[in-house]
Design a protein around this motif. Sequence first.
Motif, short mmCIF file in Angstrom:
data_model
loop_
_atom_site.label_atom_id
_atom_site.label_comp_id
_atom_site.label_asym_id
_atom_site.label_seq_id
_atom_site.Cartn_x
_atom_site.Cartn_y
_atom_site.Cartn_z
N GLY A 70 9.12 -19.29 33.35
CA GLY A 70 8.48 -18.93 34.72
C GLY A 70 7.53 -19.90 34.93
N THR A 71 6.58 -19.66 36.12
CA THR A 71 5.97 -20.54 36.75
C THR A 71 4.37 -19.74 36.76
OG1 THR A 71 7.28 -21.53 37.97
CG2 THR A 71 5.36 -21.61 38.72
N VAL A 72 3.43 -20.40 36.44
CA VAL A 72 2.06 -20.19 36.33
C VAL A 72 1.44 -20.14 37.91
CG1 VAL A 72 -0.50 -20.81 35.95
CG2 VAL A 72 1.45 -20.99 34.47
N THR A 73 1.31 -18.97 38.31
CA THR A 73 0.73 -18.97 39.88
C THR A 73 -0.82 -18.85 40.00
OG1 THR A 73 0.65 -16.28 39.93
CG2 THR A 73 2.52 -17.50 40.42
N THR A 74 -1.51 -18.64 38.92
CA THR A 74 -2.90 -18.87 38.93
C THR A 74 -3.39 -18.59 37.39
OG1 THR A 74 -5.15 -18.11 39.98
CG2 THR A 74 -3.48 -16.29 39.28
N TRP A 75 -4.80 -18.96 37.37
CA TRP A 75 -5.16 -19.03 35.63
C TRP A 75 -6.38 -19.36 35.48
CZ3 TRP A 75 -7.77 -23.18 33.91
CH2 TRP A 75 -7.62 -24.64 34.70
N ALA A 76 -7.28 -18.73 34.62
CA ALA A 76 -8.49 -19.04 34.07
C ALA A 76 -8.66 -19.20 32.62
CB ALA A 76 -9.18 -17.73 34.51
N TRP A 77 -9.68 -20.19 32.41
CA TRP A 77 -9.56 -20.65 31.13
C TRP A 77 -10.63 -19.60 30.30
CZ3 TRP A 77 -6.87 -23.45 28.10
CH2 TRP A 77 -7.28 -23.70 26.76
N PRO A 90 -9.57 -20.76 21.90
CA PRO A 90 -9.42 -20.86 23.36
C PRO A 90 -8.25 -21.11 24.03
CG PRO A 90 -11.28 -22.17 22.54
CD PRO A 90 -10.42 -21.90 21.29
N PHE A 91 -7.90 -20.04 25.29
CA PHE A 91 -6.84 -20.05 25.80
C PHE A 91 -7.07 -20.02 27.16
CE2 PHE A 91 -7.45 -15.97 24.25
CZ PHE A 91 -7.03 -15.13 25.57
N ALA A 92 -5.81 -19.87 28.08
CA ALA A 92 -5.89 -19.64 29.49
C ALA A 92 -5.32 -18.37 29.65
CB ALA A 92 -5.13 -20.73 30.24
N TRP A 93 -5.92 -17.57 30.54
CA TRP A 93 -5.26 -16.22 31.12
C TRP A 93 -4.47 -16.85 32.18
CZ3 TRP A 93 -5.02 -12.09 28.31
CH2 TRP A 93 -6.02 -11.68 27.63
N VAL A 94 -3.27 -16.31 32.38
CA VAL A 94 -2.24 -16.78 33.43
C VAL A 94 -1.77 -15.59 33.83
CG1 VAL A 94 -2.04 -19.18 32.54
CG2 VAL A 94 -0.64 -17.36 31.69
N LEU A 95 -1.24 -16.06 35.44
CA LEU A 95 -0.24 -15.11 35.90
C LEU A 95 1.00 -15.79 35.89
CD1 LEU A 95 -2.36 -13.27 38.53
CD2 LEU A 95 -1.30 -12.17 36.88
N VAL A 96 2.11 -15.34 35.66
CA VAL A 96 3.33 -15.96 35.27
C VAL A 96 4.50 -15.36 36.13
CG1 VAL A 96 5.02 -16.90 33.78
CG2 VAL A 96 2.68 -16.91 33.10
N ARG A 97 5.17 -15.86 36.98
CA ARG A 97 5.99 -15.25 37.85
C ARG A 97 7.09 -15.95 36.94
NH1 ARG A 97 5.16 -16.82 42.77
NH2 ARG A 97 6.75 -19.02 42.54
N ALA A 116 -5.04 -29.26 30.66
CA ALA A 116 -3.64 -29.03 30.39
C ALA A 116 -3.01 -27.96 31.31
CB ALA A 116 -3.21 -29.06 28.85
N VAL A 117 -3.87 -27.64 31.99
CA VAL A 117 -3.13 -26.25 32.56
C VAL A 117 -3.21 -26.61 34.20
CG1 VAL A 117 -3.46 -23.84 33.02
CG2 VAL A 117 -4.02 -24.75 30.66
N HIS A 118 -2.35 -25.88 34.98
CA HIS A 118 -2.46 -26.21 36.39
C HIS A 118 -1.42 -25.39 37.01
CE1 HIS A 118 0.73 -28.84 35.38
NE2 HIS A 118 1.33 -28.45 36.38
N THR A 119 -2.00 -24.68 38.14
CA THR A 119 -0.90 -23.70 38.85
C THR A 119 0.29 -24.55 39.24
OG1 THR A 119 -2.72 -22.64 39.88
CG2 THR A 119 -0.52 -22.61 41.30
N PHE A 141 2.27 -17.16 26.24
CA PHE A 141 3.30 -18.37 26.82
C PHE A 141 2.82 -19.76 26.36
CE2 PHE A 141 3.83 -14.75 29.84
CZ PHE A 141 5.03 -14.97 30.29
N GLU A 142 3.80 -20.47 26.57
CA GLU A 142 3.45 -21.90 26.05
C GLU A 142 4.12 -22.93 27.08
OE1 GLU A 142 5.38 -22.03 22.28
OE2 GLU A 142 7.34 -22.21 22.88
N PRO A 143 3.53 -24.10 27.39
CA PRO A 143 4.25 -24.93 28.05
C PRO A 143 5.49 -25.12 27.95
CG PRO A 143 1.83 -25.85 27.63
CD PRO A 143 2.35 -24.59 26.31
N TYR A 144 6.42 -25.62 28.86
CA TYR A 144 7.61 -25.71 28.79
C TYR A 144 8.23 -26.77 29.92
CZ TYR A 144 12.60 -24.38 28.95
OH TYR A 144 14.24 -24.52 29.03
N ASP A 145 9.13 -27.65 29.53
CA ASP A 145 9.55 -28.56 30.63
C ASP A 145 11.03 -28.74 30.60
OD1 ASP A 145 10.03 -29.69 28.13
OD2 ASP A 145 8.90 -31.82 28.63
N GLY A 146 11.64 -27.75 30.09
CA GLY A 146 13.10 -27.59 30.31
C GLY A 146 13.86 -27.06 31.28
N ASP A 147 14.99 -26.80 31.28
CA ASP A 147 15.75 -25.96 32.56
C ASP A 147 15.18 -24.30 32.60
OD1 ASP A 147 16.83 -28.30 33.58
OD2 ASP A 147 18.72 -27.83 32.12
#
Length: 313
Positions: A70-77, A90-97, A116-119, A141-147
């Motif tokens: 999915g996609t991060v819609t907003t986040w907080a560290w 340390p991690f980011a709280w994220v809203l993921v659609r 390393a985190v961005h909307t 969740f973890e960063p992902y650059d695949g399909d």
Amino acid sequence: MSAVLKAPLTVEFPFTRSVGPVQSAFLTGLRERVILGVRTGDGRTLVPPVEYDPVTAEEIRDLVEVAPTGTVTTWAWNHAPRRGQPLDTPFAWVLVRLDGADTALLHALDAPGPDAVHTGMRVRVRWAGERSGAITDIACFEPYDGDPAEPTGHSGEFADAVTGIVARARLDYTYSPGRATTGYLHALAGHRMVGERCPSCRKVYVPPRGACPTCGVATAEQVEVGPGGTVTTFCIVNIKAKNLDIEVPYVYAHIALDGADLALHGRIAGIPYDQVRMGLRVEPVWTEGGRYPDHYRPTGEPDAAYDTYKELL
């Protein structure tokens, strides 16, 4: 006067609840590495699923699988994780659609730092090694650059469905009893009972609270009371409390200490529970090394007349 006392305090209890058919499917799906949402009448897919449409209040039961990407819609560290949070670094709280969903799911994102985190970044689920049917089955969740991942088309039906959960509520904080109660507790440790006198109505309150509950003015004059007192009212306890090593039945009473204008409460022992009565004269008993009375026992004195304690009922 010595410094005001303070101590860490934890309030904790397990809350057991059943789950309905929609939440049952969602939680069981997590256990099986399947993420389910629910489709509304206008075609939206809600993840996490709910049993009623938040717009129309219509009951909804149409389960649909979505992708674990999915996609991060907003986040907080979160730079300082607390006990019980998904990650201990340390991690980011994220809203993921999630792909296929129209709403976002709140969870943790394992990332090396806030830079390393961005909307809009793409992420995927990292499943927990052991799963039981809880939101923690998603480790993070973890960063992902695949399909985008493809759903398997699961129907939402499971042979061994989750039917209930245990939510462990816990609150950790530092408690300070304040100046007046600190003095009271220090006196108890010295086998003394003290209260404070109101400068207006002249009543003596035990335990002291630092202010008169009747007049609302501050109290400061310390007055030694007791140690003897009179049982004003009482109850017989027949249900054993967890982690309390007292055999039932036992008696818990309100006790008006001599010289006090407010009754405090304490356990009565040294007498059969069915012989405790209003007006019984009692005294505190400290165990060896104890900082407060363990219980109160009869003094052997004649019972107090009703008129001497009726105003304290």
